[in-house]
Design a protein around this motif. Structure first.
Motif, PDB file in Angstrom:
ATOM      1  N   ILE A  33      79.932 -20.853 -68.571  1.00 47.96           N
ATOM      2  CA  ILE A  33      81.055 -20.247 -69.324  1.00 47.96           C
ATOM      3  C   ILE A  33      81.436 -19.071 -68.615  1.00 47.96           C
ATOM      4  CG2 ILE A  33      81.594 -18.554 -71.340  1.00 47.96           C
ATOM      5  CD1 ILE A  33      80.426 -21.278 -72.282  1.00 47.96           C
ATOM      6  N   ALA A  34      82.973 -19.115 -68.479  1.00 51.58           N
ATOM      7  CA  ALA A  34      83.787 -18.373 -67.559  1.00 51.58           C
ATOM      8  C   ALA A  34      83.950 -17.195 -68.469  1.00 51.58           C
ATOM      9  CB  ALA A  34      84.956 -19.013 -67.078  1.00 51.58           C
ATOM     10  N   MET A  35      83.695 -15.899 -67.645  1.00 54.42           N
ATOM     11  CA  MET A  35      84.185 -14.823 -68.835  1.00 54.42           C
ATOM     12  C   MET A  35      85.138 -13.859 -68.202  1.00 54.42           C
ATOM     13  SD  MET A  35      79.896 -13.859 -68.944  1.00 54.42           S
ATOM     14  CE  MET A  35      79.545 -14.062 -67.224  1.00 54.42           C
ATOM     15  N   GLY A  93      97.438  -7.877 -71.922  1.00 52.97           N
ATOM     16  CA  GLY A  93      97.013  -9.298 -72.059  1.00 52.97           C
ATOM     17  C   GLY A  93      96.388  -9.912 -70.975  1.00 52.97           C
ATOM     18  N   LYS A  94      96.277  -9.496 -69.645  1.00 56.45           N
ATOM     19  CA  LYS A  94      95.977 -10.345 -68.481  1.00 56.45           C
ATOM     20  C   LYS A  94      94.538 -10.317 -68.340  1.00 56.45           C
ATOM     21  CE  LYS A  94     100.234  -9.838 -65.736  1.00 56.45           C
ATOM     22  NZ  LYS A  94     100.929  -9.507 -64.327  1.00 56.45           N
ATOM     23  N   LEU A  95      94.038 -11.380 -67.685  1.00 57.71           N
ATOM     24  CA  LEU A  95      92.812 -11.391 -67.512  1.00 57.71           C
ATOM     25  C   LEU A  95      92.105 -11.087 -66.111  1.00 57.71           C
ATOM     26  CD1 LEU A  95      92.646 -15.208 -69.150  1.00 57.71           C
ATOM     27  CD2 LEU A  95      92.133 -12.910 -70.289  1.00 57.71           C
ATOM     28  N   THR A  96      90.895 -10.403 -66.245  1.00 66.52           N
ATOM     29  CA  THR A  96      90.136 -10.273 -65.087  1.00 66.52           C
ATOM     30  C   THR A  96      88.510 -11.091 -65.289  1.00 66.52           C
ATOM     31  OG1 THR A  96      91.195  -8.044 -64.901  1.00 66.52           O
ATOM     32  CG2 THR A  96      89.123  -8.543 -63.466  1.00 66.52           C
ATOM     33  N   SER A  97      88.470 -11.804 -64.044  1.00 62.74           N
ATOM     34  CA  SER A  97      87.086 -12.523 -64.148  1.00 62.74           C
ATOM     35  C   SER A  97      86.023 -11.687 -64.178  1.00 62.74           C
ATOM     36  CB  SER A  97      87.239 -13.628 -62.927  1.00 62.74           C
ATOM     37  OG  SER A  97      85.678 -14.068 -62.860  1.00 62.74           O
ATOM     38  N   LEU A  98      85.090 -11.962 -65.028  1.00 61.93           N
ATOM     39  CA  LEU A  98      83.836 -11.270 -64.966  1.00 61.93           C
ATOM     40  C   LEU A  98      82.687 -12.258 -64.565  1.00 61.93           C
ATOM     41  CD1 LEU A  98      83.913  -9.604 -68.504  1.00 61.93           C
ATOM     42  CD2 LEU A  98      84.329  -8.677 -66.238  1.00 61.93           C
ATOM     43  N   GLY A  99      83.069 -13.564 -63.957  1.00 63.20           N
ATOM     44  CA  GLY A  99      81.776 -14.308 -63.500  1.00 63.20           C
ATOM     45  C   GLY A  99      81.707 -15.457 -64.427  1.00 63.20           C
ATOM     46  N   TYR A 100      80.581 -16.140 -64.304  1.00 62.86           N
ATOM     47  CA  TYR A 100      80.192 -17.469 -64.797  1.00 62.86           C
ATOM     48  C   TYR A 100      78.629 -17.519 -65.083  1.00 62.86           C
ATOM     49  CZ  TYR A 100      84.093 -17.740 -61.583  1.00 62.86           C
ATOM     50  OH  TYR A 100      85.683 -17.615 -61.097  1.00 62.86           O
ATOM     51  N   GLN A 101      78.588 -17.715 -66.366  1.00 63.20           N
ATOM     52  CA  GLN A 101      77.221 -17.679 -67.012  1.00 63.20           C
ATOM     53  C   GLN A 101      76.745 -19.241 -67.076  1.00 63.20           C
ATOM     54  OE1 GLN A 101      74.751 -15.543 -67.744  1.00 63.20           O
ATOM     55  NE2 GLN A 101      73.678 -17.525 -68.043  1.00 63.20           N
ATOM     56  N   PRO A 102      75.816 -19.875 -66.609  1.00 61.51           N
ATOM     57  CA  PRO A 102      75.226 -21.125 -66.833  1.00 61.51           C
ATOM     58  C   PRO A 102      74.901 -21.349 -68.296  1.00 61.51           C
ATOM     59  CG  PRO A 102      74.411 -20.159 -64.654  1.00 61.51           C
ATOM     60  CD  PRO A 102      74.928 -19.085 -65.488  1.00 61.51           C
ATOM     61  N   THR A 103      75.225 -22.371 -69.059  1.00 65.00           N
ATOM     62  CA  THR A 103      75.016 -22.776 -70.425  1.00 65.00           C
ATOM     63  C   THR A 103      73.638 -23.243 -70.500  1.00 65.00           C
ATOM     64  OG1 THR A 103      75.863 -24.910 -70.071  1.00 65.00           O
ATOM     65  CG2 THR A 103      77.352 -23.081 -70.419  1.00 65.00           C
ATOM     66  N   GLY A 104      72.884 -23.257 -69.750  1.00 70.74           N
ATOM     67  CA  GLY A 104      71.354 -23.913 -69.827  1.00 70.74           C
ATOM     68  C   GLY A 104      71.367 -25.344 -70.332  1.00 70.74           C
ATOM     69  N   GLY A 105      72.362 -26.158 -70.173  1.00 77.40           N
ATOM     70  CA  GLY A 105      72.418 -27.408 -70.231  1.00 77.40           C
ATOM     71  C   GLY A 105      73.632 -28.326 -69.633  1.00 77.40           C
ATOM     72  N   GLN A 165      78.398  -5.689 -75.501  1.00 72.78           N
ATOM     73  CA  GLN A 165      79.632  -5.342 -76.341  1.00 72.78           C
ATOM     74  C   GLN A 165      80.384  -4.607 -75.142  1.00 72.78           C
ATOM     75  OE1 GLN A 165      80.163  -6.704 -79.407  1.00 72.78           O
ATOM     76  NE2 GLN A 165      78.417  -7.784 -78.702  1.00 72.78           N
ATOM     77  N   LYS A 166      79.608  -3.812 -74.390  1.00 77.69           N
ATOM     78  CA  LYS A 166      80.560  -3.144 -73.261  1.00 77.69           C
ATOM     79  C   LYS A 166      81.257  -3.535 -72.362  1.00 77.69           C
ATOM     80  CE  LYS A 166      77.861   1.352 -74.315  1.00 77.69           C
ATOM     81  NZ  LYS A 166      77.169   2.492 -73.914  1.00 77.69           N
ATOM     82  N   THR A 167      80.329  -4.701 -71.554  1.00 72.65           N
ATOM     83  CA  THR A 167      80.799  -5.320 -70.634  1.00 72.65           C
ATOM     84  C   THR A 167      81.288  -6.832 -70.833  1.00 72.65           C
ATOM     85  OG1 THR A 167      78.603  -6.493 -69.961  1.00 72.65           O
ATOM     86  CG2 THR A 167      79.086  -4.066 -69.160  1.00 72.65           C
ATOM     87  N   GLY A 168      80.843  -7.347 -72.044  1.00 77.55           N
ATOM     88  CA  GLY A 168      81.567  -8.600 -72.051  1.00 77.55           C
ATOM     89  C   GLY A 168      80.469  -9.886 -71.509  1.00 77.55           C
ATOM     90  N   LEU A 169      79.343  -9.259 -70.601  1.00 78.19           N
ATOM     91  CA  LEU A 169      78.572 -10.295 -70.144  1.00 78.19           C
ATOM     92  C   LEU A 169      77.662 -11.188 -71.088  1.00 78.19           C
ATOM     93  CD1 LEU A 169      77.905  -8.410 -66.831  1.00 78.19           C
ATOM     94  CD2 LEU A 169      79.501 -10.069 -67.406  1.00 78.19           C
ATOM     95  N   LEU A 170      77.414 -12.284 -70.711  1.00 74.32           N
ATOM     96  CA  LEU A 170      76.411 -12.792 -71.660  1.00 74.32           C
ATOM     97  C   LEU A 170      74.900 -12.967 -71.004  1.00 74.32           C
ATOM     98  CD1 LEU A 170      78.565 -16.263 -72.122  1.00 74.32           C
ATOM     99  CD2 LEU A 170      78.503 -14.330 -73.596  1.00 74.32           C
TER     100      LEU A 170
END
Length: 393
Positions: free
Chosen positions: A310-312, A320-332, A364-369
């Motif tokens: 999941i790209a965050m 409205g522009k985006l800044t990448s927070l990284g990538y979380q493996p989905t476990g599958g 809820q503060k960082t958006g990270l998973l």
């Protein structure tokens, strides 16, 4: 899910913060959520539409029920009154023809069981996405293989009635394997319920329609279509809760495109393209799937099939522009779809090829998973929809 009163307050206020607060406040009263999972049944062990239960405190999932004998219910939509569920039947041979179908079900308020109401020809091949409008009177459908979009009227007690409008896209693009013809991949309504945005992978365009909720009709908007980069392959689209911006995830070139949205004219203007994968990732053999904005409007998420992440992103609340927070493996493997519970607490990833749904908690503060350690087996999961079960006083 917003009640009708909450919805009209949101439209009147035209405030993403206000809408988000109403949604989050009501949803957080839910003790549990029913989780309906659409699947592919052909060529798999899936029996149909699965019902799970999500504990809103822990994120634990448990099996509850399965509605059998539903062919390829790959995408689901729940009626605003929470009494009915609709599923595409992603096929091309409905009743011996060249089309797919749409199935309607009632939802038992006591146990969440689905009861079949009726079924209609989707008026195109491989229907892959559908949505119920805010009034609950109209169902909109995107048919992938035929490149058609349709609207159907709904009875007050849930069944589908007749076709109200149909539009067929024309054209092609540069990818010889995937873009020789139109492929309508998703259809999304604007926050004010007046326009429908269709992402067409085959022609590299977003097509915007006027939507008349009283008549139930889709009408071409008349201004230029929004062109993506050649070979991008726009797949799924999401509006920001404020109505100021829109985001499309591009399946073939592994990007998200951010756009300004003009709520008066319905026009979308591209402001940014950003990758969904780290630099150096090969496109061949990889693709994107779902894109969603967090209910708070602060974060955006997109799924990568192949990298299985999941790209965050953080959303700039001014531009409205985006800044990448990284990538979380989905476990599958092959996260074709994911969804965020209405309170914005958990993200559930549906991993199609590893047959599992994995639960992540959203900071809820960082958006990270963060993995919760909870997951459950579901054969070929490809769509997730939530329904609150109960509310604490």
């Amino acid at each position: 899910m917003l009640s009708p009163i909450q919805y009209f307050l949101c439209v009147a206020l035209l405030s993403g913060v206000a809408c988000s607060t109403l949604l989050t406040g009501s949803a957080r009263g839910a003790d549990q959520y029913r989780v309906y999972v659409g699947t592919y049944t052909r060529g798999s062990d899936s029996k149909g539409i699965y019902q799970l239960l999500l504990d809103s405190k822990t994120g634990k999932l448990t099996h509850v029920d399965v509605t059998e004998n539903v062919v390829n219910p790959s995408f689901l939509a729940i009626h605003p009154n929470q009494k009915y569920l609709y599923a595409v039947n992603e096929i091309t041979d409905f009743e011996g023809g060249n089309s797919g179908a749409i199935s309607a079900f009632s939802i038992d308020s006591a146990n969440g069981k689905l009861t079949f109401l009726n079924q209609k020809d989707s008026r195109g091949g491989s229907p892959c996405h559908l949505v119920v409008d805010r009034t609950g009177k109209v169902l909109l459908v995107a048919n992938y293989s035929s490149g058609t979009v349709c609207s159907f009227l709904l009875e007050e007690d849930g069944p589908l009635t007749g076709l109200k409008s149909i539009s067929r896209h024309l054209g092609s693009s540069v990818n010889p394997q995937r873009q020789q013809s139109p492929h309508a991949h998703s259809i999304n309504l604007s926050p004010d319920n007046t326009r429908a945005v269709v992402a067409d992978l085959g022609i590299d365009k977003l097509v915007v329609y006027f939507f008349d909720p009283q008549e139930g009709s889709l009408i071409p908007n008349g201004f230029r279509e929004i062109k993506m980069a050649p070979g991008a392959g726009p797949r799924h689209f999401a509006f920001h809760p404020s109505g100021k911006w829109g985001y499309v995830i591009n399946e073939l070139d592994l990007t998200v495109t951010a756009m300004d949205y003009n709520q008066k004219t319905g026009e979308l203007d591209i402001i940014q393209n950003i990758s969904t994968v780290p630099a150096g990732t090969k496109r061949k053999g990889n693709s994107t799937a779902q894109v969603l904005v967090h209910p708070s409007g602060k974060f955006l998420y997109g799924s990568n099939r192949g990298p299985n992440t999941i790209a965050m992103y953080r959303i700039d609340q001014k531009t409205g522009k985006l800044t990448s927070l990284g990538y979380q493996p989905t476990g599958g493997a092959i996260p074709r779809n994911f969804n965020i519970d209405p309170s914005g607490t958990f993200l559930l990833a549906a991993n199609q090829d590893s047959n599992n749904v994995v639960v992540f908690k959203i900071d809820q503060k960082t958006g990270l998973l963060k993995p919760t350690g909870h997951e459950i087996t579901v054969p070929k999961p490809v769509c997730i929809q939530f329904l609150p079960v109960s509310a604490t006083p």
